[in-house]
Design an enzyme around this catalytic site. Structure first.
Site, PDB file in Angstrom:
ATOM      1  N   ASN A  52      13.754 -14.345  -6.290  1.00  0.00           N
ATOM      2  CA  ASN A  52      13.371 -13.631  -5.070  1.00  0.00           C
ATOM      3  C   ASN A  52      12.318 -14.471  -4.357  1.00  0.00           C
ATOM      4  OD1 ASN A  52      12.448 -11.883  -3.122  1.00  0.00           O
ATOM      5  ND2 ASN A  52      11.525 -10.418  -4.550  1.00  0.00           N
ATOM      6  N   TRP A  53      12.765 -15.200  -3.333  1.00  0.00           N
ATOM      7  CA  TRP A  53      11.842 -16.119  -2.647  1.00  0.00           C
ATOM      8  C   TRP A  53      10.816 -15.375  -1.803  1.00  0.00           C
ATOM      9  CZ3 TRP A  53      14.864 -20.874  -0.269  1.00  0.00           C
ATOM     10  CH2 TRP A  53      15.531 -21.546  -1.305  1.00  0.00           C
ATOM     11  N   LYS A  54      11.049 -14.104  -1.521  1.00  0.00           N
ATOM     12  CA  LYS A  54      10.184 -13.322  -0.622  1.00  0.00           C
ATOM     13  C   LYS A  54      10.058 -14.071   0.714  1.00  0.00           C
ATOM     14  CE  LYS A  54       8.099 -11.301  -4.642  1.00  0.00           C
ATOM     15  NZ  LYS A  54       6.944 -10.715  -5.294  1.00  0.00           N
ATOM     16  N   HIS A  68      12.448  -2.797  -3.799  1.00  0.00           N
ATOM     17  CA  HIS A  68      11.357  -3.628  -4.324  1.00  0.00           C
ATOM     18  C   HIS A  68      10.025  -2.936  -4.032  1.00  0.00           C
ATOM     19  CE1 HIS A  68       8.595  -6.928  -4.904  1.00  0.00           C
ATOM     20  NE2 HIS A  68       9.546  -7.519  -5.602  1.00  0.00           N
ATOM     21  N   GLU A  73       7.304  -4.002  -3.029  1.00  0.00           N
ATOM     22  CA  GLU A  73       6.666  -4.408  -1.766  1.00  0.00           C
ATOM     23  C   GLU A  73       7.289  -3.648  -0.599  1.00  0.00           C
ATOM     24  OE1 GLU A  73       7.245  -8.614  -2.295  1.00  0.00           O
ATOM     25  OE2 GLU A  73       5.796  -8.569  -3.928  1.00  0.00           O
ATOM     26  N   GLU A 108      10.353  -3.714 -12.794  1.00  0.00           N
ATOM     27  CA  GLU A 108       9.240  -4.541 -12.334  1.00  0.00           C
ATOM     28  C   GLU A 108       7.975  -3.693 -12.278  1.00  0.00           C
ATOM     29  OE1 GLU A 108      10.793  -8.140  -9.972  1.00  0.00           O
ATOM     30  OE2 GLU A 108      10.364  -6.549  -8.568  1.00  0.00           O
ATOM     31  N   GLY A 123       3.241 -10.694  -9.044  1.00  0.00           N
ATOM     32  CA  GLY A 123       2.382 -11.640  -8.333  1.00  0.00           C
ATOM     33  C   GLY A 123       0.938 -11.666  -8.821  1.00  0.00           C
ATOM     34  N   SER A 155       5.624 -11.609 -12.654  1.00  0.00           N
ATOM     35  CA  SER A 155       4.937 -12.789 -13.190  1.00  0.00           C
ATOM     36  C   SER A 155       5.669 -13.431 -14.362  1.00  0.00           C
ATOM     37  CB  SER A 155       3.501 -12.441 -13.597  1.00  0.00           C
ATOM     38  OG  SER A 155       2.758 -12.042 -12.464  1.00  0.00           O
ATOM     39  N   GLY A 180       7.405 -15.768  -7.701  1.00  0.00           N
ATOM     40  CA  GLY A 180       6.678 -17.031  -7.541  1.00  0.00           C
ATOM     41  C   GLY A 180       7.325 -18.208  -8.264  1.00  0.00           C
TER      42      GLY A 180
HETATM   43  P1  PGA Z   1       6.568 -12.447  -9.261  1.00  0.00           P
HETATM   44  O1  PGA Z   1       7.492 -11.473  -8.401  1.00  0.00           O
HETATM   45  O2  PGA Z   1       7.479 -13.126 -10.250  1.00  0.00           O
HETATM   46  O3  PGA Z   1       5.945 -13.380  -8.297  1.00  0.00           O
HETATM   47  O4  PGA Z   1       5.566 -11.569  -9.960  1.00  0.00           O
HETATM   48  C1  PGA Z   1       8.586 -10.797  -8.951  1.00  0.00           C
HETATM   49  C2  PGA Z   1       9.215  -9.911  -7.901  1.00  0.00           C
HETATM   50  O5  PGA Z   1       8.458  -9.317  -7.122  1.00  0.00           O
HETATM   51  O6  PGA Z   1      10.451  -9.788  -7.796  1.00  0.00           O
END
Ligand code: PGA
Length: 260
Positions: free
Chosen positions: A9-11, A104, A106, A176, A182, A222, A244
């Protein structure tokens, strides 16, 4: 045997040139078969790069030769219409997108994505033959209050349990924990396995053993090349949703190679 899957997931990261470079690096390595062949690799770039991902992720002369599958990070729940700035499931499907992240944390937090919106988006995707990667997970407050099981159960029931079994089996579910996304704080393999086993049990109660046994359950938060091997070795963890650590080819491909 359940399928193994690692999704990046590049966001909201990478310029056009940087995206091209990363797609090329991933495709080159996956093409040469350096990675475990029984792991499906999904790349979820920002939507403006989906077409490029589709082009660079498969063989130019033989499109059936796919090095990585393409996923979107978001979708609108409506099929078309006056929704400025939005992208629909039929549009994604027409570009060869096979997966889409939904729910997600976010999006739940910054864009008000509720369980019922998740339910509508999932339906819209399934109608177009796209597999939703549905994210669930508790916040730090919920974990501290011992409510992690309750939270994921609620998210599953309200967002997904209206589906018929034949649709439900097309889902991928990503656990998650919000406190791990993150932050550099990965859930321990035991913590993650405990929740994954619970998620599978709740699915089993609703849909039966055969369905519960087929759904890939990914861990996200993470996760990196150092922590992935022990996480992926857990009985109910079938891969990862990587943020990330998916922004750099070498690190991401090490994660793809982290299964026993
Ligand atoms: P992260 O994100 O690996 O940077 O913690 C995972 C995600 O939000 O899908």
């Amino acid at each position: 045997m359940r399928r193994k899957l690692v999704a990046g997931n590049w966001k909201m990261n990478k310029t056009f040139q940087e995206a091209e470079e990363l797609f090329d690096e991933l495709a080159d390595s996956l093409k040469n078969g350096q990675e475990q062949s029984d792991v499906e690799v999904v790349v979820c770039p920002p939507s403006v790069y989906l077409e490029m991902a589709h082009d660079l992720g498969s063989d130019e002369e033989d499109e059936t030769q796919v090095f990585f599958s393409v996923g979107a990070q978001n979708v609108n729940e409506h099929a078309s219409g006056a929704y400025t700035g939005e992208i629909s499931a039929p549009m994604l499907a027409s570009m060869g997108v096979e997966y889409c992240i939904v729910g997600h944390s976010e999006r739940r937090r910054y864009y008000g994505e509720t369980d019922s919106l998740v339910a509508s988006k999932v339906e819209s995707l399934l109608q177009c033959g796209i597999s939703p990667i549905v994210c669930i997970g508790e916040t730090l407050e919920e974990r501290e209050a011992g409510k992690q099981f309750e939270t994921v159960e609620r998210q599953l029931k309200n967002g997904l349990f209206h589906l018929q079994p034949l649709d439900f089996v097309r889902l991928v579910i990503a656990y998650e924990p919000v406190w791990a996304i993150g932050t550099g704080k990965t859930a321990t393999p035991a913590q993650a396995q405990e929740i994954h086993a619970h998620i599978r049990n709740v699915i089993q109660e609703q849909y039966g053993k055969a369905v519960a046994a087929t759904i890939p359950l990914l861990y996200g938060g993470s996760c990196n090349a150092r922590t992935a091997p022990e996480l992926f070795a857990q009985a109910d963890i079938d891969g990862g949703l990587i943020g990330g650590a998916s922004l750099q080819a070498e690190e991401f491909l090490k994660i793809v190679n982290s299964f026993d």
